[in-house]
Design a protein around this motif. Structure first.
Motif, PDB file in Angstrom:
ATOM      1  N   ALA A 128       0.932  -1.337  -0.082  1.00 44.00           N
ATOM      2  CA  ALA A 128      -0.032   0.001   0.050  1.00 44.00           C
ATOM      3  C   ALA A 128       0.787   1.230   0.086  1.00 44.00           C
ATOM      4  CB  ALA A 128      -0.913  -0.009   1.016  1.00 44.00           C
ATOM      5  N   TYR A 129       0.435   2.242  -0.408  1.00 43.16           N
ATOM      6  CA  TYR A 129       0.856   3.861  -0.621  1.00 43.16           C
ATOM      7  C   TYR A 129       0.229   4.550   0.397  1.00 43.16           C
ATOM      8  CZ  TYR A 129       2.038   8.432  -2.134  1.00 43.16           C
ATOM      9  OH  TYR A 129       2.447   9.650  -1.970  1.00 43.16           O
ATOM     10  N   PHE A 130       0.956   5.333   1.350  1.00 46.19           N
ATOM     11  CA  PHE A 130       0.195   5.908   2.366  1.00 46.19           C
ATOM     12  C   PHE A 130       0.509   7.531   2.371  1.00 46.19           C
ATOM     13  CE2 PHE A 130       0.765   1.719   4.385  1.00 46.19           C
ATOM     14  CZ  PHE A 130      -0.526   1.452   4.723  1.00 46.19           C
ATOM     15  N   LYS A 131      -0.222   8.271   2.333  1.00 46.79           N
ATOM     16  CA  LYS A 131      -0.147   9.688   2.326  1.00 46.79           C
ATOM     17  C   LYS A 131      -0.937  10.140   3.651  1.00 46.79           C
ATOM     18  CE  LYS A 131       0.087  13.597  -0.679  1.00 46.79           C
ATOM     19  NZ  LYS A 131      -0.217  14.007  -2.155  1.00 46.79           N
ATOM     20  N   VAL A 132       0.101  10.469   4.704  1.00 42.61           N
ATOM     21  CA  VAL A 132      -0.443  10.655   6.018  1.00 42.61           C
ATOM     22  C   VAL A 132      -0.638  12.155   6.392  1.00 42.61           C
ATOM     23  CG1 VAL A 132       0.321  10.293   8.562  1.00 42.61           C
ATOM     24  CG2 VAL A 132       0.875   8.572   6.770  1.00 42.61           C
ATOM     25  N   GLY A 153       3.758  12.841   9.368  1.00 45.05           N
ATOM     26  CA  GLY A 153       3.167  13.333   8.315  1.00 45.05           C
ATOM     27  C   GLY A 153       3.959  12.998   6.997  1.00 45.05           C
ATOM     28  N   THR A 154       3.809  12.010   6.105  1.00 44.13           N
ATOM     29  CA  THR A 154       4.642  12.044   4.905  1.00 44.13           C
ATOM     30  C   THR A 154       3.837  11.351   4.105  1.00 44.13           C
ATOM     31  OG1 THR A 154       6.862  11.017   4.385  1.00 44.13           O
ATOM     32  CG2 THR A 154       5.417   9.951   6.207  1.00 44.13           C
ATOM     33  N   GLU A 172       8.206  11.121   0.583  1.00 44.41           N
ATOM     34  CA  GLU A 172       8.255  12.642   1.222  1.00 44.41           C
ATOM     35  C   GLU A 172       8.125  12.687   2.491  1.00 44.41           C
ATOM     36  OE1 GLU A 172       4.460  14.456  -0.063  1.00 44.41           O
ATOM     37  OE2 GLU A 172       4.882  14.583  -2.133  1.00 44.41           O
ATOM     38  N   GLY A 173       8.686  13.561   3.318  1.00 47.26           N
ATOM     39  CA  GLY A 173       8.773  13.324   4.650  1.00 47.26           C
ATOM     40  C   GLY A 173       9.888  12.833   5.274  1.00 47.26           C
ATOM     41  N   LYS A 189      15.036   9.433   4.834  1.00 41.67           N
ATOM     42  CA  LYS A 189      14.858  10.808   4.304  1.00 41.67           C
ATOM     43  C   LYS A 189      14.226  10.356   2.820  1.00 41.67           C
ATOM     44  CE  LYS A 189      19.378  11.381   2.289  1.00 41.67           C
ATOM     45  NZ  LYS A 189      20.005   9.920   2.722  1.00 41.67           N
ATOM     46  N   PRO A 190      13.705  11.503   2.149  1.00 41.58           N
ATOM     47  CA  PRO A 190      13.259  11.141   0.764  1.00 41.58           C
ATOM     48  C   PRO A 190      13.972  10.524  -0.053  1.00 41.58           C
ATOM     49  CG  PRO A 190      12.423  13.221   1.660  1.00 41.58           C
ATOM     50  CD  PRO A 190      13.385  12.628   2.526  1.00 41.58           C
ATOM     51  N   GLY A 191      13.687   9.424  -0.765  1.00 42.59           N
ATOM     52  CA  GLY A 191      14.494   8.622  -1.691  1.00 42.59           C
ATOM     53  C   GLY A 191      15.194   7.531  -1.106  1.00 42.59           C
ATOM     54  N   ASP A 192      14.873   7.392   0.307  1.00 36.46           N
ATOM     55  CA  ASP A 192      15.600   6.134   0.751  1.00 36.46           C
ATOM     56  C   ASP A 192      14.739   4.886   0.855  1.00 36.46           C
ATOM     57  OD1 ASP A 192      17.878   7.190   1.601  1.00 36.46           O
ATOM     58  OD2 ASP A 192      17.274   7.761   3.813  1.00 36.46           O
ATOM     59  N   LYS A 193      15.358   3.856   0.577  1.00 37.68           N
ATOM     60  CA  LYS A 193      14.596   2.679   0.586  1.00 37.68           C
ATOM     61  C   LYS A 193      14.925   1.633   1.671  1.00 37.68           C
ATOM     62  CE  LYS A 193      13.784  -1.545  -2.123  1.00 37.68           C
ATOM     63  NZ  LYS A 193      14.122  -2.001  -3.705  1.00 37.68           N
ATOM     64  N   PHE A 194      14.001   1.257   2.804  1.00 37.69           N
ATOM     65  CA  PHE A 194      14.609   0.428   3.604  1.00 37.69           C
ATOM     66  C   PHE A 194      13.800  -1.183   3.545  1.00 37.69           C
ATOM     67  CE2 PHE A 194      13.194  -2.034   7.598  1.00 37.69           C
ATOM     68  CZ  PHE A 194      14.239  -2.008   8.505  1.00 37.69           C
TER      69      PHE A 194
END
Length: 280
Positions: A128-132, A153-154, A172-173, A189-194
């Motif tokens: 899922a994609y979350f926009k919090v 919030g992100t 974002e966020g 941070k934005p652009g990071d993948k865990f």
């Protein structure tokens, strides 16, 4: 079972249910309940009346999921779960009780409590994609297998693969990642993948954008259909017109449509029921 033995068994049940309280609180609470429920009516109650009282209490404790906690705050009441599952072949758009948005992928589901607005904890199975929505008083937490994503919030995606590998991509966020049983925290941070799998966690970079370099508008319409689930109709005279643009992979669909409309002086209509976008 005699009354004295029944009292002891019922008191044991009471203490086991109120596991979050101190011994002193349990004892006081039990004595008050016992005095009101049994002591005053001890002479007139038959054994089956005790059983009825026990059944009623068990129904309240187990059937409704409410636990006792000295205070009557709404946040201290555990309510039934809400489960939303996407059994379709397209993305399902969901607005949560706190105003946050979720794009739930096919064959995925989320679970959260009915008191979600004040207790923003959500479980996911799938992707899922979350926009919090921002709420500093109530952190937003997503639980997926052994990982926890905490955010104020992100926007980000959470995905669990078939081999139980968890990936979180931040658009974002900022988010904080944690893993059950591990003390370490990971701030993304934005652009990071865990990524977490086989008890190994890592953070790498990923591309948040998709680039269209001198591509036909028909290519953009295909991208919208594949990633947003909307069928796009463009006038024939515009299909071969070229466009160079960089789009955030999780950009709001209406923003993309408005951009195309302004660049090529086209009007548009979005049909939410039919999932169609018509340019003219």
């Amino acid at each position: 079972m005699d009354n004295e033995k029944f009292d002891k068994e019922f008191e044991k049940l009471w203490n086991e249910t109120s596991h979050s309280h101190s011994n002193e609180e349990k004892e006081t609470s039990w004595e008050e309940f016992r005095a009101k429920t049994f002591t005053q009516k001890k002479r007139s109650l038959r054994p089956w009346h005790y059983c009825s009282a026990a059944a009623v209490l068990l129904f309240v404790l187990i059937g409704t999921g409410i636990y006792f906690n000295g205070e009557s705050s709404a946040e201290n009441v555990v309510l039934a779960e809400t489960v939303i599952e996407n059994t379709t072949s397209t993305i399902k758009n969901i607005v949560l009780p706190d105003g946050s948005k979720v794009e739930l992928s096919p064959n995925s589901k989320i679970k959260f409590g009915q008191n979600f607005a004040s207790n923003r904890k959500i479980e996911i199975d799938g992707q899922a994609y979350f926009k919090v929505k921002k709420d500093k008083q109530h952190p937003f937490q997503v639980f997926c297998d052994e990982t926890t994503t905490t955010v104020l919030g992100t926007s980000f995606t959470v995905k669990e693969s078939e081999n139980e590998e968890i990936t979180v991509e931040l658009f974002e966020g900022s988010v904080e990642m944690s893993v059950k049983g591990k003390d370490q925290k990971w701030i993304l941070k934005p652009g990071d993948k865990f990524t977490y799998g086989n008890e190994i966690a890592s953070v790498t970079e990923f591309s948040r954008f998709v680039d269209f370099d001198d591509e036909k508008l028909s290519v953009i319409s295909q991208y919208i259909e594949e990633n947003y689930g909307y069928k796009v109709t463009i006038p024939k005279e515009n299909l071969n017109q070229k466009i160079t643009i960089r789009i955030n992979k999780k950009e709001d669909l209406k923003t993309i449509v408005q951009l195309i409309s302004e660049m090529y002086n086209l009007n548009f209509e979005i049909n939410e029921d039919l999932k169609q976008i018509n340019f003219q």
